[in-house]
Design an enzyme around this catalytic site. Structure first.
Site, PDB file in Angstrom:
ATOM      1  N   LYS A   1       1.896   3.867  31.281  1.00 30.00           N
ATOM      2  CA  LYS A   1       1.115   2.916  32.339  1.00 30.00           C
ATOM      3  C   LYS A   1       2.182   1.904  32.820  1.00 30.00           C
ATOM      4  O   LYS A   1       2.764   0.995  32.028  1.00 30.00           O
ATOM      5  CB  LYS A   1       0.147   2.176  31.827  1.00 30.00           C
ATOM      6  CG  LYS A   1      -1.135   3.166  31.418  1.00 30.00           C
ATOM      7  CD  LYS A   1      -2.158   2.397  30.699  1.00 30.00           C
ATOM      8  CE  LYS A   1      -3.336   3.250  30.244  1.00 30.00           C
ATOM      9  NZ  LYS A   1      -4.251   2.539  29.529  1.00 30.00           N
TER      10      LYS A   1
ATOM     11  N   ASN B   1      -8.422   4.243  21.714  1.00 31.95           N
ATOM     12  CA  ASN B   1      -8.042   2.777  21.892  1.00 31.95           C
ATOM     13  C   ASN B   1      -7.962   1.847  20.639  1.00 31.95           C
ATOM     14  O   ASN B   1      -8.776   0.866  20.305  1.00 31.95           O
ATOM     15  CB  ASN B   1      -9.096   2.128  23.030  1.00 31.95           C
ATOM     16  CG  ASN B   1      -9.055   2.727  24.290  1.00 31.95           C
ATOM     17  OD1 ASN B   1      -9.885   3.599  24.922  1.00 31.95           O
ATOM     18  ND2 ASN B   1      -7.996   2.243  25.020  1.00 31.95           N
TER      19      ASN B   1
ATOM     20  N   LEU C   1     -11.929  12.434  26.474  1.00 32.31           N
ATOM     21  CA  LEU C   1     -13.151  11.672  26.137  1.00 32.31           C
ATOM     22  C   LEU C   1     -12.762  10.593  25.413  1.00 32.31           C
ATOM     23  O   LEU C   1     -11.876  10.473  24.263  1.00 32.31           O
ATOM     24  CB  LEU C   1     -13.859  12.806  25.083  1.00 32.31           C
ATOM     25  CG  LEU C   1     -14.313  14.051  25.778  1.00 32.31           C
ATOM     26  CD1 LEU C   1     -14.891  14.726  24.619  1.00 32.31           C
ATOM     27  CD2 LEU C   1     -15.324  13.687  26.969  1.00 32.31           C
ATOM     28  N   LYS C   2     -13.395   9.346  25.505  1.00 27.59           N
ATOM     29  CA  LYS C   2     -13.177   8.265  24.762  1.00 27.59           C
ATOM     30  C   LYS C   2     -13.752   8.409  23.432  1.00 27.59           C
ATOM     31  O   LYS C   2     -14.880   8.940  23.387  1.00 27.59           O
ATOM     32  CB  LYS C   2     -13.835   7.062  25.555  1.00 27.59           C
ATOM     33  CG  LYS C   2     -13.033   6.710  26.739  1.00 27.59           C
ATOM     34  CD  LYS C   2     -11.634   6.110  26.165  1.00 27.59           C
ATOM     35  CE  LYS C   2     -10.777   5.444  27.663  1.00 27.59           C
ATOM     36  NZ  LYS C   2      -9.579   4.881  27.224  1.00 27.59           N
TER      37      LYS C   2
ATOM     38  N   SER D   1     -11.066  10.181  32.789  1.00 29.44           N
ATOM     39  CA  SER D   1     -11.527   9.714  31.633  1.00 29.44           C
ATOM     40  C   SER D   1     -12.858   9.507  31.559  1.00 29.44           C
ATOM     41  O   SER D   1     -13.460   8.803  32.370  1.00 29.44           O
ATOM     42  CB  SER D   1     -10.626   8.356  31.314  1.00 29.44           C
ATOM     43  OG  SER D   1     -10.856   7.662  30.359  1.00 29.44           O
TER      44      SER D   1
ATOM     45  N   ASP E   1      -0.517   4.914  23.614  1.00 32.65           N
ATOM     46  CA  ASP E   1      -0.563   4.116  24.925  1.00 32.65           C
ATOM     47  C   ASP E   1      -0.357   2.659  24.610  1.00 32.65           C
ATOM     48  O   ASP E   1       0.760   2.063  24.770  1.00 32.65           O
ATOM     49  CB  ASP E   1      -2.300   4.416  25.258  1.00 32.65           C
ATOM     50  CG  ASP E   1      -2.721   3.529  26.345  1.00 32.65           C
ATOM     51  OD1 ASP E   1      -2.028   2.651  26.757  1.00 32.65           O
ATOM     52  OD2 ASP E   1      -3.760   3.615  26.894  1.00 32.65           O
TER      53      ASP E   1
ATOM     54  N   GLU F   1      -4.930  10.073  21.738  1.00 28.60           N
ATOM     55  CA  GLU F   1      -4.325   9.201  22.072  1.00 28.60           C
ATOM     56  C   GLU F   1      -4.622   7.690  21.516  1.00 28.60           C
ATOM     57  O   GLU F   1      -5.840   7.267  21.135  1.00 28.60           O
ATOM     58  CB  GLU F   1      -4.723   8.964  23.704  1.00 28.60           C
ATOM     59  CG  GLU F   1      -4.073   7.378  24.390  1.00 28.60           C
ATOM     60  CD  GLU F   1      -4.754   7.614  25.903  1.00 28.60           C
ATOM     61  OE1 GLU F   1      -5.189   8.589  26.211  1.00 28.60           O
ATOM     62  OE2 GLU F   1      -4.418   6.452  26.553  1.00 28.60           O
TER      63      GLU F   1
ATOM     64  N   GLY G   1      -3.974   5.559  33.301  1.00 27.42           N
ATOM     65  CA  GLY G   1      -4.812   4.569  34.493  1.00 27.42           C
ATOM     66  C   GLY G   1      -5.463   3.377  33.817  1.00 27.42           C
ATOM     67  O   GLY G   1      -5.633   3.257  32.580  1.00 27.42           O
TER      68      GLY G   1
HETATM   69  O1  OSB Z   1      -7.083   3.374  27.212  1.00 24.80           O
HETATM   70  O2  OSB Z   1      -6.334   4.502  29.115  1.00 24.80           O
HETATM   71  C1  OSB Z   1      -6.955   3.656  28.364  1.00 24.80           C
HETATM   72  C2  OSB Z   1      -9.069   2.221  31.299  1.00 24.80           C
HETATM   73  C3  OSB Z   1      -8.880   0.939  30.972  1.00 24.80           C
HETATM   74  C4  OSB Z   1      -8.124   0.632  29.961  1.00 24.80           C
HETATM   75  C5  OSB Z   1      -7.570   1.264  28.899  1.00 24.80           C
HETATM   76  C6  OSB Z   1      -7.721   2.777  29.475  1.00 24.80           C
HETATM   77  C7  OSB Z   1      -8.523   3.184  30.324  1.00 24.80           C
HETATM   78  C8  OSB Z   1      -8.734   4.651  30.678  1.00 24.80           C
HETATM   79  C9  OSB Z   1      -9.361   4.787  32.024  1.00 24.80           C
HETATM   80  O3  OSB Z   1      -9.075   5.459  29.994  1.00 24.80           O
HETATM   81  C10 OSB Z   1      -8.171   5.326  32.831  1.00 24.80           C
HETATM   82  C11 OSB Z   1      -8.263   5.513  34.528  1.00 24.80           C
HETATM   83  O4  OSB Z   1      -7.993   4.768  35.025  1.00 24.80           O
HETATM   84  O5  OSB Z   1      -9.072   6.732  34.799  1.00 24.80           O
HETATM   85 MG    MG Z   2      -5.565   4.729  26.379  1.00 29.53          MG
END
Ligand code: OSB
Ligand code: MG
Length: 373
Positions: free
Chosen positions: A267, A195, A166-167, A139, A243, A218, A295
């Site tokens: 998760k 997110n 990619l965020k 990520s 998610d 996502e 994660g």
């Molecule tokens: O949205 O998946 C998510 C980390 C913290 C909170 C939310 C998210 C994430 C990540 C990182 O995308 C995932 C990782 O642990 O590699």
């Molecule tokens: Mg996510």
């Protein structure tokens, strides 16, 4: 599995710096304050769980101080009162407390680790999973400049990661995705995670991502916006993956049923535990809905358990199960998760599959609270 009688629940807070800042649409993290749960039982067994709650309620309603409070005041007393219990009993023992999935998951996890250790069994064996390694995805956060992003992605490609996530957020989406797709070529898996940064008004905009052949998008919309995700899924070709919206088995069933979730990021912490995660996996498998393991910047405790979970057959997409070094210079376990040929090996030690590095753990411990009956 024999039941275990809890005599002590340890709430241990640790501090870990991230190797590099991790920015998402909900904020930037440079370090983590993580809550670990140590369980000791009258049978002489110990087990550990890791709580995935962040320090602020910006990903989900939970946050570390809230988790500590709800465990101290409500959940630990309920578990002590319940007496001898199996990990599979924890969901029911805590079931009359609403919400607080991450707190419940961490407690169940400690029972799971303890009972697997007592039985000399690995989590992987208990799950009846077939694979001994799983593909590893990474990520990638939001950067200040495109050049920094491309350099980071190239570094992960060089390390062998099997797919890139990619965020994204408004203002950091189409162009970064276009340039990363150009950099990594058409063969490497690419997906995006918003997110919850978009609204129903952005459907036309998000359709522009269709040309990049993404594995999925996502959680583009708000946590509670299931119908918005359904409408988006109908309007665009990129598969919509949820998610944040999936906090229980029932929500997973409903989201699939109405077409809001074409893929689910599982998760365990978010859904209230590993055993619920397995139920969601089984349901999705029966309905041909692909799942993958998300994660939460876990230490080696959560990473080990996630590897085992992700070795179930329905986890057909690479998870966010990167090497420990993706986030931490030094992990709290003796054998940190490492990436080999784009995969991570499923742990084969009894329990969830890790051994704590106790000296290092003590050195980063900021507080220890011991709860007893
Ligand atoms: O949205 O998946 C998510 C980390 C913290 C909170 C939310 C998210 C994430 C990540 C990182 O995308 C995932 C990782 O642990 O590699
Ligand atoms: Mg996510």
């Amino acid at each position: 599995m024999s039941p275990l009688t809890p005599t002590e629940i340890e709430l241990r807070r640790i501090h870990l710096d991230l190797v590099t800042p991790f920015r998402t649409s909900f904020g930037s993290q440079t370090s983590r304050e993580i809550l670990l749960i140590g369980l000791r039982t009258s049978e002489g067994v110990e087990g550990w769980g890791e709580c995935v709650a962040l320090i602020d309620p910006v990903y989900s309603p939970e946050y570390v101080d809230g988790v500590v409070d709800v465990i101290d005041r409500f959940m630990a007393p309920a578990l002590f009162a319940a007496g001898p219990s199996r990990a599979a009993d924890v969901v029911e023992t805590l079931g009359h407390f609403k919400g607080h999935q991450m707190a419940k998951a961490a407690l169940e996890m400690a029972f799971l680790d303890a009972e697997l250790r007592a039985a000399g069994t690995t989590f992987h064996q208990r799950l009846g999973a077939n694979r001994d390694r799983v593909p590893s995805g990474v990520s990638v956060g939001i950067f200040g400049t495109i050049d920094e992003l491309l350099a980071a992605v190239q570094g992960y490609i060089d390390e062998g990661y099997a797919r890139i996530k990619l965020k994204i957020e408004p203002g950091w989406d189409i162009e970064p995705v276009r340039l990363v797709r150009e950099l990594i070529g058409p063969e490497t898996g690419l997906q995006v995670d918003a997110n919850t940064a978009y609204t129903r008004a952005d459907i036309e905009h998000l359709r522009r991502l269709d040309e990049f052949d993404l594995l999925l998008i996502e959680q583009p919309l708000e946590t509670d916006d299931l119908l918005g995700h359904r409408d988006l899924a109908r309007a665009i070709n990129t598969p919509v993956c949820l998610d944040e919206s999936i906090e229980s088995f029932t929500q997973a069933v409903d989201a699939v049923e109405i077409g809001a979730a074409e893929i689910i990021n599982i998760k365990p912490g978010r859904v209230g535990g590993y055993l619920t995660a397995v139920r969601i996996h089984d349901m999705c498998r029966a309905k041909n809905i692909p799942v993958w393991c998300g994660g939460m910047l876990e230490t080696g405790i959560g990473r080990a358990a996630n590897c085992a979970l992700a070795s179930l057959d329905g986890f057909t997409l690479p998870g966010d199960i990167s090497a420990s070094t993706r986030f931490y210079a030094r992990d709290i376990v003796l054998e940190p998760i490492a990436i080999v040929d784009g995969h991570v090996a499923v742990p084969d030690a009894p329990g969830l599959g890790f051994e704590l590095d106790n000296d290092f753990l003590d050195s980063i411990t900021s507080s220890v609270q011991r709860l007893s009956p």
